[in-house]
Design a protein around this motif. Structure first.
Motif, PDB file in Angstrom:
ATOM      1  N   ALA A 148       0.655  -1.095   0.069  1.00  0.00           N
ATOM      2  CA  ALA A 148      -0.054   0.026   0.060  1.00  0.00           C
ATOM      3  C   ALA A 148       0.804   1.326   0.131  1.00  0.00           C
ATOM      4  O   ALA A 148       0.593   2.130   0.464  1.00  0.00           O
ATOM      5  CB  ALA A 148      -0.875   0.060   1.131  1.00  0.00           C
ATOM      6  N   VAL A 149       2.114   1.164  -0.380  1.00  0.00           N
ATOM      7  CA  VAL A 149       3.043   2.360  -0.394  1.00  0.00           C
ATOM      8  C   VAL A 149       2.555   3.104  -1.764  1.00  0.00           C
ATOM      9  O   VAL A 149       2.580   2.834  -2.667  1.00  0.00           O
ATOM     10  CB  VAL A 149       4.468   2.021  -0.445  1.00  0.00           C
ATOM     11  N   ASP A 150       2.272   4.552  -1.326  1.00  0.00           N
ATOM     12  CA  ASP A 150       2.000   5.537  -2.644  1.00  0.00           C
ATOM     13  C   ASP A 150       3.298   6.154  -3.155  1.00  0.00           C
ATOM     14  O   ASP A 150       4.616   5.829  -2.893  1.00  0.00           O
ATOM     15  CB  ASP A 150       1.052   6.583  -2.328  1.00  0.00           C
ATOM     16  N   ALA A 151       3.121   6.654  -4.464  1.00  0.00           N
ATOM     17  CA  ALA A 151       4.186   7.161  -5.044  1.00  0.00           C
ATOM     18  C   ALA A 151       5.085   8.214  -4.285  1.00  0.00           C
ATOM     19  O   ALA A 151       6.212   8.471  -4.739  1.00  0.00           O
ATOM     20  CB  ALA A 151       3.640   7.983  -6.497  1.00  0.00           C
ATOM     21  N   GLU A 152       4.693   8.683  -3.248  1.00  0.00           N
ATOM     22  CA  GLU A 152       5.429   9.780  -2.351  1.00  0.00           C
ATOM     23  C   GLU A 152       6.121   9.026  -1.338  1.00  0.00           C
ATOM     24  O   GLU A 152       6.822   9.501  -0.321  1.00  0.00           O
ATOM     25  CB  GLU A 152       4.446  10.958  -1.750  1.00  0.00           C
ATOM     26  N   GLY A 153       5.801   7.558  -1.120  1.00  0.00           N
ATOM     27  CA  GLY A 153       6.663   6.756  -0.236  1.00  0.00           C
ATOM     28  C   GLY A 153       5.936   6.711   1.176  1.00  0.00           C
ATOM     29  O   GLY A 153       6.424   6.265   2.013  1.00  0.00           O
ATOM     30  N   TYR A 154       4.587   7.023   1.101  1.00  0.00           N
ATOM     31  CA  TYR A 154       3.938   6.850   2.296  1.00  0.00           C
ATOM     32  C   TYR A 154       2.795   5.290   2.283  1.00  0.00           C
ATOM     33  O   TYR A 154       2.273   5.216   1.313  1.00  0.00           O
ATOM     34  CB  TYR A 154       2.651   7.979   2.788  1.00  0.00           C
ATOM     35  N   CYS A 155       2.758   4.874   3.274  1.00  0.00           N
ATOM     36  CA  CYS A 155       1.852   3.529   3.316  1.00  0.00           C
ATOM     37  C   CYS A 155       0.425   4.212   3.575  1.00  0.00           C
ATOM     38  O   CYS A 155       0.086   4.872   4.408  1.00  0.00           O
ATOM     39  CB  CYS A 155       2.264   2.503   4.358  1.00  0.00           C
ATOM     40  N   GLU A 156      -0.387   3.722   2.617  1.00  0.00           N
ATOM     41  CA  GLU A 156      -1.889   4.292   2.671  1.00  0.00           C
ATOM     42  C   GLU A 156      -2.777   3.483   3.634  1.00  0.00           C
ATOM     43  O   GLU A 156      -3.710   3.898   4.238  1.00  0.00           O
ATOM     44  CB  GLU A 156      -2.368   3.982   1.355  1.00  0.00           C
ATOM     45  N   ARG A 157      -2.092   2.428   4.228  1.00  0.00           N
ATOM     46  CA  ARG A 157      -2.670   1.702   5.495  1.00  0.00           C
ATOM     47  C   ARG A 157      -2.230   2.460   6.871  1.00  0.00           C
ATOM     48  O   ARG A 157      -2.963   2.738   7.557  1.00  0.00           O
ATOM     49  CB  ARG A 157      -2.353   0.238   5.365  1.00  0.00           C
ATOM     50  N   CYS A 158      -0.929   2.306   7.148  1.00  0.00           N
ATOM     51  CA  CYS A 158      -0.459   2.714   8.660  1.00  0.00           C
ATOM     52  C   CYS A 158      -0.045   4.195   8.371  1.00  0.00           C
ATOM     53  O   CYS A 158       0.325   4.703   9.395  1.00  0.00           O
ATOM     54  CB  CYS A 158       0.590   1.926   8.808  1.00  0.00           C
ATOM     55  N   GLY A 159       0.258   4.685   7.138  1.00  0.00           N
ATOM     56  CA  GLY A 159       0.642   6.356   7.133  1.00  0.00           C
ATOM     57  C   GLY A 159       1.938   6.680   7.296  1.00  0.00           C
ATOM     58  O   GLY A 159       2.402   7.732   7.355  1.00  0.00           O
ATOM     59  N   LEU A 160       2.856   5.502   7.446  1.00  0.00           N
ATOM     60  CA  LEU A 160       4.280   6.011   7.972  1.00  0.00           C
ATOM     61  C   LEU A 160       4.962   6.088   6.519  1.00  0.00           C
ATOM     62  O   LEU A 160       4.740   5.292   5.608  1.00  0.00           O
ATOM     63  CB  LEU A 160       4.919   4.688   8.694  1.00  0.00           C
ATOM     64  N   ARG A 161       5.817   6.966   6.664  1.00  0.00           N
ATOM     65  CA  ARG A 161       6.833   7.126   5.241  1.00  0.00           C
ATOM     66  C   ARG A 161       7.781   5.997   5.227  1.00  0.00           C
ATOM     67  O   ARG A 161       8.397   5.794   6.335  1.00  0.00           O
ATOM     68  CB  ARG A 161       7.524   8.485   5.160  1.00  0.00           C
ATOM     69  N   GLN A 162       8.292   5.192   4.256  1.00  0.00           N
ATOM     70  CA  GLN A 162       9.255   4.245   4.001  1.00  0.00           C
ATOM     71  C   GLN A 162      10.471   4.740   4.252  1.00  0.00           C
ATOM     72  O   GLN A 162      10.864   5.970   3.909  1.00  0.00           O
ATOM     73  CB  GLN A 162       8.917   3.806   2.689  1.00  0.00           C
ATOM     74  N   PRO A 163      11.361   3.907   4.738  1.00  0.00           N
ATOM     75  CA  PRO A 163      12.767   4.448   5.171  1.00  0.00           C
ATOM     76  C   PRO A 163      13.488   4.589   3.545  1.00  0.00           C
ATOM     77  O   PRO A 163      13.053   4.154   2.475  1.00  0.00           O
ATOM     78  CB  PRO A 163      13.474   2.748   5.543  1.00  0.00           C
ATOM     79  N   THR A 164      14.454   5.560   3.717  1.00  0.00           N
ATOM     80  CA  THR A 164      15.295   5.973   2.532  1.00  0.00           C
ATOM     81  C   THR A 164      16.614   5.973   3.048  1.00  0.00           C
ATOM     82  O   THR A 164      16.994   5.663   4.076  1.00  0.00           O
ATOM     83  CB  THR A 164      14.628   7.218   1.871  1.00  0.00           C
ATOM     84  N   ASP A 165      17.581   6.133   1.914  1.00  0.00           N
ATOM     85  CA  ASP A 165      19.028   6.192   2.054  1.00  0.00           C
ATOM     86  C   ASP A 165      19.290   7.483   3.029  1.00  0.00           C
ATOM     87  O   ASP A 165      20.384   7.431   3.357  1.00  0.00           O
ATOM     88  CB  ASP A 165      19.639   6.252   0.907  1.00  0.00           C
ATOM     89  N   ARG A 166      18.363   8.505   3.241  1.00  0.00           N
ATOM     90  CA  ARG A 166      18.411   9.608   4.142  1.00  0.00           C
ATOM     91  C   ARG A 166      18.271   9.205   5.493  1.00  0.00           C
ATOM     92  O   ARG A 166      18.574  10.047   6.199  1.00  0.00           O
ATOM     93  CB  ARG A 166      17.775  10.716   3.613  1.00  0.00           C
ATOM     94  N   ASP A 167      17.739   8.048   5.997  1.00  0.00           N
ATOM     95  CA  ASP A 167      17.524   7.737   7.114  1.00  0.00           C
ATOM     96  C   ASP A 167      18.926   7.718   7.973  1.00  0.00           C
ATOM     97  O   ASP A 167      18.883   8.050   9.395  1.00  0.00           O
ATOM     98  CB  ASP A 167      16.789   6.154   7.320  1.00  0.00           C
ATOM     99  N   HIS A 168      19.918   7.082   7.328  1.00  0.00           N
ATOM    100  CA  HIS A 168      21.188   7.238   8.075  1.00  0.00           C
ATOM    101  C   HIS A 168      22.348   7.213   7.082  1.00  0.00           C
ATOM    102  O   HIS A 168      22.266   6.370   6.055  1.00  0.00           O
ATOM    103  CB  HIS A 168      21.319   5.978   8.797  1.00  0.00           C
ATOM    104  N   ALA A 169      23.095   8.192   6.936  1.00  0.00           N
ATOM    105  CA  ALA A 169      24.186   8.204   6.002  1.00  0.00           C
ATOM    106  C   ALA A 169      25.433   8.738   6.760  1.00  0.00           C
ATOM    107  O   ALA A 169      25.424   9.617   7.673  1.00  0.00           O
ATOM    108  CB  ALA A 169      23.858   9.263   4.675  1.00  0.00           C
ATOM    109  N   GLU A 170      26.644   8.369   6.237  1.00  0.00           N
ATOM    110  CA  GLU A 170      27.903   8.780   6.577  1.00  0.00           C
ATOM    111  C   GLU A 170      28.845   9.267   5.504  1.00  0.00           C
ATOM    112  O   GLU A 170      28.777   8.592   4.586  1.00  0.00           O
ATOM    113  CB  GLU A 170      28.666   7.833   7.571  1.00  0.00           C
ATOM    114  N   ILE A 171      29.633  10.333   5.502  1.00  0.00           N
ATOM    115  CA  ILE A 171      30.681  10.943   4.854  1.00  0.00           C
ATOM    116  C   ILE A 171      32.027  10.602   5.405  1.00  0.00           C
ATOM    117  O   ILE A 171      32.179  11.371   6.575  1.00  0.00           O
ATOM    118  CB  ILE A 171      30.267  12.007   3.979  1.00  0.00           C
ATOM    119  N   VAL A 172      33.013  10.350   4.786  1.00  0.00           N
ATOM    120  CA  VAL A 172      34.376  10.410   5.229  1.00  0.00           C
ATOM    121  C   VAL A 172      35.234  10.980   4.048  1.00  0.00           C
ATOM    122  O   VAL A 172      35.263  10.244   3.010  1.00  0.00           O
ATOM    123  CB  VAL A 172      34.756   8.946   5.681  1.00  0.00           C
TER     124      VAL A 172
END
Length: 278
Positions: free
Chosen positions: A42-66
């Motif tokens: 049930a994940v819509d085009a903007e990344g939100y679940c239409e059932r529970c309403g939560l946005r899906q994890p992305t590569d921005r959830d945790h990132a590191e640069i060295v």
């Protein structure tokens, strides 16, 4: 193109037929991606679940640069937010290290887009040798273009640092900050009222905002810390670590923020200077 569909719509549970593309009852697109939290397709085009309403994890959830030479950055969603609306850049150009950290204003729409475009625009400008003010102005224009009106205006705070030849030039608007470590000396001043509400930001609804600029020459070795309020809200009384690589320091600061509650997104950039660079 048709897709196989489940026996029932994952959103409204209305029976559907094999080959249906949309649920006739609620309009949900059948065959959508599966939610990482409730397992509904049930994940819509903007990344939100239409059932529970939560946005899906992305590569921005945790990132590191060295970077080669040691400078490091970490950004994390934190423990309470459904997505990371912070953004960071950490680059080198001609012997100069450039970082930009932006924190999306939570009360504005698409705040994650605002911080991302501001960071990308400003860091590229600073690497080209533009002044902090010019980079800030370009970033402000880029963020303003995201708005459909002043009532639908994505917004973010801003802090940048250009480090080279033993000199640091800071630019900021809002309440993202810079510190000198290990002493923990605050190098910026918040654009905010005593209640904590910010008075300066990037966005189409920002009026009369000018960049604060400060240039300094550190007298000894140490580290420049650039961060969002997801870290500094937990720094009162905190004893900064005095040993470790910039990445180790950034990770330790992130652990401190998460252990202290992690109520907001957290972004941390650590840049060594002087003997600390060795």
């Amino acid at each position: 193109m048709q897709h196989d569909a489940p026996a029932a719509c994952p959103v409204c549970q209305t029976p559907v037929l094999k080959g249906d593309v949309y649920c006739e009852a609620c309009g949900h697109a059948l065959g959508s991606a599966v939610c990482a939290f409730c397992d509904a397709a049930a994940v819509d085009a903007e990344g939100y679940c239409e059932r529970c309403g939560l946005r899906q994890p992305t590569d921005r959830d945790h990132a590191e640069i060295v970077l080669v030479g040691g400078a490091a950055g970490v950004t994390d969603r934190g423990l309470r937010r459904s997505r990371n609306e912070d953004a960071m850049a950490l680059l080198t150009a001609g012997g100069t290290t450039v970082t930009v950290v932006c924190d999306g204003v939570g009360s504005s729409p698409r705040a994650d887009e605002a911080s991302a475009v501001a960071v990308e625009t400003a860091s590229a400008a600073l690497c080209r040798g533009l002044s902090p003010e010019e980079a800030f102005d370009l970033a402000g224009r880029a963020v303003s273009k995201l708005a459909t009106s002043v009532h639908d205006a994505p917004a973010c705070t801003y802090v940048s640092a250009v480090v080279g030849a033993g000199r640091v030039t800071l630019g900021w608007a809002g309440d993202s900050r810079a510190y000198w470590l290990p002493e923990g000396t605050l190098l910026t001043t918040d654009d905010a009222v005593p209640t904590g509400e910010i008075t300066a930001w990037l966005g189409a609804d920002a009026v009369g905002v000018t960049l604060n600029v400060r240039t300094l020459t550190p007298r000894g070795p140490g580290h420049l810390l650039v961060c969002s309020d997801g870290l500094w809200r937990y720094l009162d009384g905190y004893a900064f670590p005095r040993a470790g690589t910039p990445l180790e320091l950034a990770r330790e600061l992130l652990r401190h923020a998460l252990d202290s509650g992690g109520q907001d997104n957290v972004t941390i950039v650590v840049i060594p200077l002087g003997e600390a660079h060795e």
